[in-house]
Design a protein around this motif. Structure first.
Motif, PDB file in Angstrom:
ATOM      1  N   LEU A  16       0.743  -1.189   0.020  1.00 28.54           N
ATOM      2  CA  LEU A  16       0.077   0.010   0.108  1.00 28.54           C
ATOM      3  C   LEU A  16       0.918   1.284   0.132  1.00 28.54           C
ATOM      4  O   LEU A  16       0.441   2.357  -0.468  1.00 28.54           O
ATOM      5  CB  LEU A  16      -0.944   0.062   1.227  1.00 28.54           C
ATOM      6  CG  LEU A  16      -2.265  -0.760   1.110  1.00 28.54           C
ATOM      7  CD1 LEU A  16      -2.993  -0.701   2.422  1.00 28.54           C
ATOM      8  CD2 LEU A  16      -3.213  -0.243  -0.129  1.00 28.54           C
ATOM      9  N   ALA A  17       2.253   1.137   0.495  1.00 30.27           N
ATOM     10  CA  ALA A  17       2.981   2.404   0.458  1.00 30.27           C
ATOM     11  C   ALA A  17       3.551   2.619  -1.034  1.00 30.27           C
ATOM     12  O   ALA A  17       4.732   2.298  -1.076  1.00 30.27           O
ATOM     13  CB  ALA A  17       4.128   2.307   1.474  1.00 30.27           C
ATOM     14  N   LEU A  18       2.761   3.331  -1.612  1.00 29.11           N
ATOM     15  CA  LEU A  18       3.245   3.723  -2.985  1.00 29.11           C
ATOM     16  C   LEU A  18       3.670   4.976  -3.176  1.00 29.11           C
ATOM     17  O   LEU A  18       3.255   5.919  -2.444  1.00 29.11           O
ATOM     18  CB  LEU A  18       2.147   3.411  -3.793  1.00 29.11           C
ATOM     19  CG  LEU A  18       1.352   2.023  -3.677  1.00 29.11           C
ATOM     20  CD1 LEU A  18       0.137   2.134  -4.751  1.00 29.11           C
ATOM     21  CD2 LEU A  18       2.507   0.861  -4.091  1.00 29.11           C
ATOM     22  N   PRO A  88      -5.720  -0.937  -7.945  1.00 29.35           N
ATOM     23  CA  PRO A  88      -4.813  -0.197  -8.926  1.00 29.35           C
ATOM     24  C   PRO A  88      -4.197   1.178  -8.548  1.00 29.35           C
ATOM     25  O   PRO A  88      -5.109   1.930  -8.018  1.00 29.35           O
ATOM     26  CB  PRO A  88      -5.641  -0.027 -10.235  1.00 29.35           C
ATOM     27  CG  PRO A  88      -6.817  -1.132 -10.163  1.00 29.35           C
ATOM     28  CD  PRO A  88      -7.054  -1.081  -8.701  1.00 29.35           C
ATOM     29  N   VAL A  89      -2.791   1.511  -8.648  1.00 30.52           N
ATOM     30  CA  VAL A  89      -2.384   2.494  -8.102  1.00 30.52           C
ATOM     31  C   VAL A  89      -2.715   3.548  -9.285  1.00 30.52           C
ATOM     32  O   VAL A  89      -2.981   4.772  -9.066  1.00 30.52           O
ATOM     33  CB  VAL A  89      -0.892   2.380  -8.079  1.00 30.52           C
ATOM     34  CG1 VAL A  89      -0.413   2.342  -9.482  1.00 30.52           C
ATOM     35  CG2 VAL A  89      -0.297   3.950  -7.510  1.00 30.52           C
ATOM     36  N   THR A  90      -3.098   3.195 -10.423  1.00 31.98           N
ATOM     37  CA  THR A  90      -3.591   4.093 -11.560  1.00 31.98           C
ATOM     38  C   THR A  90      -4.976   4.831 -11.315  1.00 31.98           C
ATOM     39  O   THR A  90      -5.366   5.845 -11.872  1.00 31.98           O
ATOM     40  CB  THR A  90      -3.596   3.482 -12.920  1.00 31.98           C
ATOM     41  OG1 THR A  90      -4.432   2.331 -12.996  1.00 31.98           O
ATOM     42  CG2 THR A  90      -2.217   2.985 -13.471  1.00 31.98           C
ATOM     43  N   THR A  91      -5.612   4.305 -10.389  1.00 30.18           N
ATOM     44  CA  THR A  91      -6.971   4.500  -9.857  1.00 30.18           C
ATOM     45  C   THR A  91      -6.958   4.758  -8.288  1.00 30.18           C
ATOM     46  O   THR A  91      -7.575   3.930  -7.769  1.00 30.18           O
ATOM     47  CB  THR A  91      -8.102   3.817 -10.414  1.00 30.18           C
ATOM     48  OG1 THR A  91      -7.721   2.268 -10.081  1.00 30.18           O
ATOM     49  CG2 THR A  91      -8.149   3.718 -12.037  1.00 30.18           C
ATOM     50  N   HIS A 120       0.350  10.491  -8.899  1.00 28.98           N
ATOM     51  CA  HIS A 120       0.302  11.912  -8.713  1.00 28.98           C
ATOM     52  C   HIS A 120      -1.040  12.515  -8.368  1.00 28.98           C
ATOM     53  O   HIS A 120      -1.539  13.654  -8.754  1.00 28.98           O
ATOM     54  CB  HIS A 120       0.602  12.500 -10.076  1.00 28.98           C
ATOM     55  CG  HIS A 120       1.963  12.122 -10.615  1.00 28.98           C
ATOM     56  ND1 HIS A 120       3.150  12.459  -9.826  1.00 28.98           N
ATOM     57  CD2 HIS A 120       2.602  11.162 -11.447  1.00 28.98           C
ATOM     58  CE1 HIS A 120       4.376  11.886 -10.402  1.00 28.98           C
ATOM     59  NE2 HIS A 120       3.615  11.342 -11.444  1.00 28.98           N
ATOM     60  N   GLN A 121      -2.004  11.613  -7.692  1.00 30.60           N
ATOM     61  CA  GLN A 121      -3.162  12.130  -7.094  1.00 30.60           C
ATOM     62  C   GLN A 121      -3.414  11.768  -5.668  1.00 30.60           C
ATOM     63  O   GLN A 121      -2.799  10.855  -5.070  1.00 30.60           O
ATOM     64  CB  GLN A 121      -4.544  11.628  -7.843  1.00 30.60           C
ATOM     65  CG  GLN A 121      -4.134  11.674  -9.208  1.00 30.60           C
ATOM     66  CD  GLN A 121      -5.292  10.822 -10.016  1.00 30.60           C
ATOM     67  OE1 GLN A 121      -6.564  10.893  -9.877  1.00 30.60           O
ATOM     68  NE2 GLN A 121      -5.000  10.106 -10.956  1.00 30.60           N
ATOM     69  N   LYS A 122      -4.305  12.468  -4.904  1.00 27.71           N
ATOM     70  CA  LYS A 122      -4.838  12.117  -3.739  1.00 27.71           C
ATOM     71  C   LYS A 122      -5.654  10.694  -3.684  1.00 27.71           C
ATOM     72  O   LYS A 122      -6.231  10.582  -4.863  1.00 27.71           O
ATOM     73  CB  LYS A 122      -5.726  13.160  -3.117  1.00 27.71           C
ATOM     74  CG  LYS A 122      -4.905  14.438  -2.674  1.00 27.71           C
ATOM     75  CD  LYS A 122      -6.156  15.337  -2.077  1.00 27.71           C
ATOM     76  CE  LYS A 122      -5.073  16.701  -1.771  1.00 27.71           C
ATOM     77  NZ  LYS A 122      -5.954  17.788  -1.195  1.00 27.71           N
ATOM     78  N   GLY A 123      -5.377   9.793  -2.759  1.00 29.96           N
ATOM     79  CA  GLY A 123      -6.131   8.454  -2.927  1.00 29.96           C
ATOM     80  C   GLY A 123      -7.542   8.512  -2.156  1.00 29.96           C
ATOM     81  O   GLY A 123      -7.739   9.814  -1.299  1.00 29.96           O
ATOM     82  N   ILE A 124      -8.347   7.428  -2.011  1.00 30.06           N
ATOM     83  CA  ILE A 124      -9.378   7.573  -1.641  1.00 30.06           C
ATOM     84  C   ILE A 124      -9.390   7.603   0.008  1.00 30.06           C
ATOM     85  O   ILE A 124     -10.201   8.262   0.590  1.00 30.06           O
ATOM     86  CB  ILE A 124     -10.083   5.988  -1.771  1.00 30.06           C
ATOM     87  CG1 ILE A 124     -11.678   6.017  -1.276  1.00 30.06           C
ATOM     88  CG2 ILE A 124      -9.369   4.835  -1.196  1.00 30.06           C
ATOM     89  CD1 ILE A 124     -12.402   7.024  -1.907  1.00 30.06           C
ATOM     90  N   PHE A 125      -8.146   7.168   0.674  1.00 28.20           N
ATOM     91  CA  PHE A 125      -7.898   7.280   1.927  1.00 28.20           C
ATOM     92  C   PHE A 125      -7.062   8.551   2.322  1.00 28.20           C
ATOM     93  O   PHE A 125      -6.665   8.361   3.472  1.00 28.20           O
ATOM     94  CB  PHE A 125      -7.622   5.768   2.791  1.00 28.20           C
ATOM     95  CG  PHE A 125      -8.726   5.114   2.857  1.00 28.20           C
ATOM     96  CD1 PHE A 125     -10.080   5.223   2.709  1.00 28.20           C
ATOM     97  CD2 PHE A 125      -8.330   3.739   3.159  1.00 28.20           C
ATOM     98  CE1 PHE A 125     -11.123   4.632   2.934  1.00 28.20           C
ATOM     99  CE2 PHE A 125      -9.353   2.877   3.204  1.00 28.20           C
ATOM    100  CZ  PHE A 125     -10.880   3.141   3.149  1.00 28.20           C
ATOM    101  N   PHE A 126      -7.064   9.357   1.503  1.00 27.68           N
ATOM    102  CA  PHE A 126      -5.915  10.715   1.827  1.00 27.68           C
ATOM    103  C   PHE A 126      -6.347  11.097   3.076  1.00 27.68           C
ATOM    104  O   PHE A 126      -5.737  11.713   3.932  1.00 27.68           O
ATOM    105  CB  PHE A 126      -6.296  11.720   0.745  1.00 27.68           C
ATOM    106  CG  PHE A 126      -5.089  12.797   0.905  1.00 27.68           C
ATOM    107  CD1 PHE A 126      -3.885  12.603   0.593  1.00 27.68           C
ATOM    108  CD2 PHE A 126      -5.390  13.947   1.575  1.00 27.68           C
ATOM    109  CE1 PHE A 126      -2.807  13.578   0.764  1.00 27.68           C
ATOM    110  CE2 PHE A 126      -4.751  15.182   1.426  1.00 27.68           C
ATOM    111  CZ  PHE A 126      -3.138  14.776   1.075  1.00 27.68           C
TER     112      PHE A 126
END
Length: 205
Positions: A16-18, A88-91, A120-126
């Motif tokens: 998960l640490a991407l 997916p890290v792309t989404t 390069h985006q905030k994630g769902i759990f940002f």
């Protein structure tokens, strides 16, 4: 079962640490044994506000109003190389549920995983770390029911201490764990140093 579940799920913490556009790290986790399907609801054993547990049913979406997090839920199992799958890290706005844990509403700790960021985006759990005791999390299920959980605590845990945290320990009633990465990003290791773990219990079904 719990020992195997811990081993498999610990692999999630590494993947998960991407980085912003990076990828998961390898793991040697082995597949846990399949779990039996619950045939009938099981009541919680304690607490004046006890809520009856639900039978097994796949979750389809999650909604966390306080942080504006809404997502469908994709099933996460194990890859052919025995690493644990992640959304997916792309989404990065896609959340997923771990299929070798109880489903949300069953007795035991259900597990939902999401990225803090990616591509390069905030994630769902940002904003997951902003949750506090009393906040609500709703999980819609394939059988048409919605399991509503109330947050009991939020911990920021160093990854090196995660196993001792007891995140996946057995529980008397239906509970939920939301997990993402947090803390400082270690650029040399391409990894966050901590995990954010939200604990919640079923309050409505």
């Amino acid at each position: 079962m719990l020992i195997t579940l811990v081993i498999a799920l610990l692999a999630v913490l590494a993947v998960l640490a991407l980085t912003l556009g990076g990828g998961p790290e390898p793991s040697s986790a082995q597949p846990p044994a399949a779990q039996p399907v619950a045939a009938v609801p099981q009541p919680r054993s304690e607490g004046r506000d006890a809520v009856a547990a639900l039978p097994r049913s796949e979750p389809v979406s999650i909604d966390i109003p306080k942080i504006g997090a809404r997502s469908s839920l994709v099933p996460l199992g194990l890859n052919p190389d025995n690493t644990v799958q992640v959304p997916p890290v792309t989404t990065p706005l896609q959340a997923g549920w771990y299929t070798y844990a109880p489903t949300p509403g069953e007795v035991g700790p259900a597990v939902v995983l999401g990225h803090v960021d990616g591509n390069h985006q905030k994630g769902i759990f940002f904003r997951l770390k902003e949750l506090a005791a009393g906040d609500r999390v709703s999980v819609a299920r394939k059988d048409g029911t919605t399991a509503v959980f109330e947050v009991t605590k939020v911990h920021q845990v160093p990854k090196k201490d995660f196993e001792a945290e007891g995140v996946y320990d057995d529980t008397a009633g239906p509970e939920l764990r939301l997990i993402t990465c947090g803390g400082v990003f270690d650029r040399s290791a391409h990894n966050y140093v901590d995990n954010i773990v939200v604990y919640a219990r079923l309050v409505q079904a």
